[in-house]
Enzyme design. Structure first.
Site, PDB file in Angstrom:
ATOM      1  N   HIS A  20       0.837  -1.207   0.000  1.00  0.00           N
ATOM      2  CA  HIS A  20       0.000   0.000   0.000  1.00  0.00           C
ATOM      3  C   HIS A  20       0.871   1.256   0.000  1.00  0.00           C
ATOM      4  O   HIS A  20       0.588   2.227  -0.699  1.00  0.00           O
ATOM      5  CB  HIS A  20      -0.895   0.051   1.252  1.00  0.00           C
ATOM      6  N   LYS A  44     -17.199  -6.110   7.243  1.00  0.00           N
ATOM      7  CA  LYS A  44     -16.002  -6.906   7.506  1.00  0.00           C
ATOM      8  C   LYS A  44     -15.704  -6.913   9.004  1.00  0.00           C
ATOM      9  O   LYS A  44     -16.101  -6.006   9.714  1.00  0.00           O
ATOM     10  CB  LYS A  44     -14.808  -6.299   6.761  1.00  0.00           C
ATOM     11  N   ARG A  93      -1.757  -5.978  -8.214  1.00  0.00           N
ATOM     12  CA  ARG A  93      -0.638  -6.870  -7.933  1.00  0.00           C
ATOM     13  C   ARG A  93      -0.515  -7.916  -9.022  1.00  0.00           C
ATOM     14  O   ARG A  93       0.545  -8.124  -9.582  1.00  0.00           O
ATOM     15  CB  ARG A  93      -0.846  -7.568  -6.582  1.00  0.00           C
ATOM     16  N   SER A 131      -2.906  -7.655   3.025  1.00  0.00           N
ATOM     17  CA  SER A 131      -3.136  -7.503   4.468  1.00  0.00           C
ATOM     18  C   SER A 131      -3.548  -8.837   5.078  1.00  0.00           C
ATOM     19  O   SER A 131      -3.088  -9.204   6.160  1.00  0.00           O
ATOM     20  CB  SER A 131      -4.240  -6.472   4.729  1.00  0.00           C
TER      21      SER A 131
HETATM   22  O1  PNS Z   1      -8.881  -2.695   0.589  1.00  0.00           O
HETATM   23  P1  PNS Z   1     -10.196  -3.144   0.003  1.00  0.00           P
HETATM   24  O2  PNS Z   1     -11.032  -3.816   1.058  1.00  0.00           O
HETATM   25  O3  PNS Z   1     -10.002  -3.997  -1.215  1.00  0.00           O
HETATM   26  O4  PNS Z   1     -10.940  -1.791  -0.468  1.00  0.00           O
HETATM   27  C1  PNS Z   1     -12.175  -1.863  -1.145  1.00  0.00           C
HETATM   28  C2  PNS Z   1     -12.845  -0.473  -1.209  1.00  0.00           C
HETATM   29  C3  PNS Z   1     -12.991   0.122   0.172  1.00  0.00           C
HETATM   30  C4  PNS Z   1     -11.987   0.447  -2.057  1.00  0.00           C
HETATM   31  C5  PNS Z   1     -14.224  -0.691  -1.874  1.00  0.00           C
HETATM   32  O5  PNS Z   1     -14.933  -1.670  -1.178  1.00  0.00           O
HETATM   33  C6  PNS Z   1     -15.063   0.574  -1.941  1.00  0.00           C
HETATM   34  O6  PNS Z   1     -14.877   1.374  -2.843  1.00  0.00           O
HETATM   35  N1  PNS Z   1     -15.979   0.744  -0.954  1.00  0.00           N
HETATM   36  C7  PNS Z   1     -16.807   1.910  -0.843  1.00  0.00           C
HETATM   37  C8  PNS Z   1     -18.264   1.582  -1.211  1.00  0.00           C
HETATM   38  C9  PNS Z   1     -18.478   1.727  -2.689  1.00  0.00           C
HETATM   39  O7  PNS Z   1     -18.283   2.765  -3.285  1.00  0.00           O
HETATM   40  N2  PNS Z   1     -18.908   0.608  -3.296  1.00  0.00           N
HETATM   41  C10 PNS Z   1     -19.123   0.535  -4.716  1.00  0.00           C
HETATM   42  C11 PNS Z   1     -17.838   0.195  -5.421  1.00  0.00           C
HETATM   43  S1  PNS Z   1     -18.112   0.008  -7.139  1.00  0.00           S
END
Ligand code: PNS
Length: 163
Positions: A20, A44, A93, A131
């Protein structure tokens, strides 16, 4: 006056890894300002609280004026609009990351066509990092040095009793 280009890098960061950090630093080289946002995702069950995750990020980027840290709930595109970001930054990645990221990028574009998604690739030596893997290795007593910032390493050791 020229408009400041702001990039938004969001994730769970539970906890932040050196992968990150690598993506955020690369983004800081491309944008005038990078906002790193920790998702408050009640779905989560995280190892670290949002406050702990924010504290790790604040420490890691304490010397970077061009990086700010926040948390959010709700849609990512709404946060992008609110902070004035023109781009959402995503780290890639491996090819396996791509399919879901591609879906999210197109959904986010549908939700707000003014915001682009920019994919950045991690260093090859961090391509295996996640993570969840780091947490699993720490929980099983494996060596996580060099995979996460030092403050995270200490916290992981404490949390998993492998100090
Ligand atoms: O580190 P992660 O868990 O892969 O991050 C995922 C994250 C937080 C970037 C994604 O879940 C997100 O954008 N969440 C916000 C809610 C949202 O906008 N959902 C629609 C995405 S198309």
């Amino acid at each position: 006056m020229k408009e400041e280009r702001i990039g938004l890098y969001a994730g769970s960061f539970d906890p932040v890894t050196n992968g990150h950090v690598d993506i955020a630093r690369r983004a800081a080289g491309l944008f005038d300002h990078v906002v790193i946002a920790v998702a408050r995702n009640p779905g989560k069950s995280p190892m670290f609280s949002v406050e702990e995750r924010l504290a790790f990020l604040n420490e890691v980027f304490s010397n970077c004026e061009d990086v700010s840290i926040t948390s959010f709930s709700g849609l990512l595109v709404n946060l992008a609009r609110d902070v004035g970001a023109k781009a959402i930054i995503k780290g890639l990645r491996a090819v396996s990351d791509f399919e879901f990221e591609f879906q999210m990028a197109l959904m986010n574009r549908r939700l707000n066509p003014d915001i682009e998604t920019v994919f950045l690739m991690t260093d090859a030596d961090k391509a295996f990092l996640s993570s969840s893997l780091v947490k699993e290795v720490a929980q099983l007593g494996g060596d996580i040095s060099g995979l996460v910032p030092e403050s995270v390493e200490r916290a992981l050791r404490k949390k998993t009793g492998s100090a």
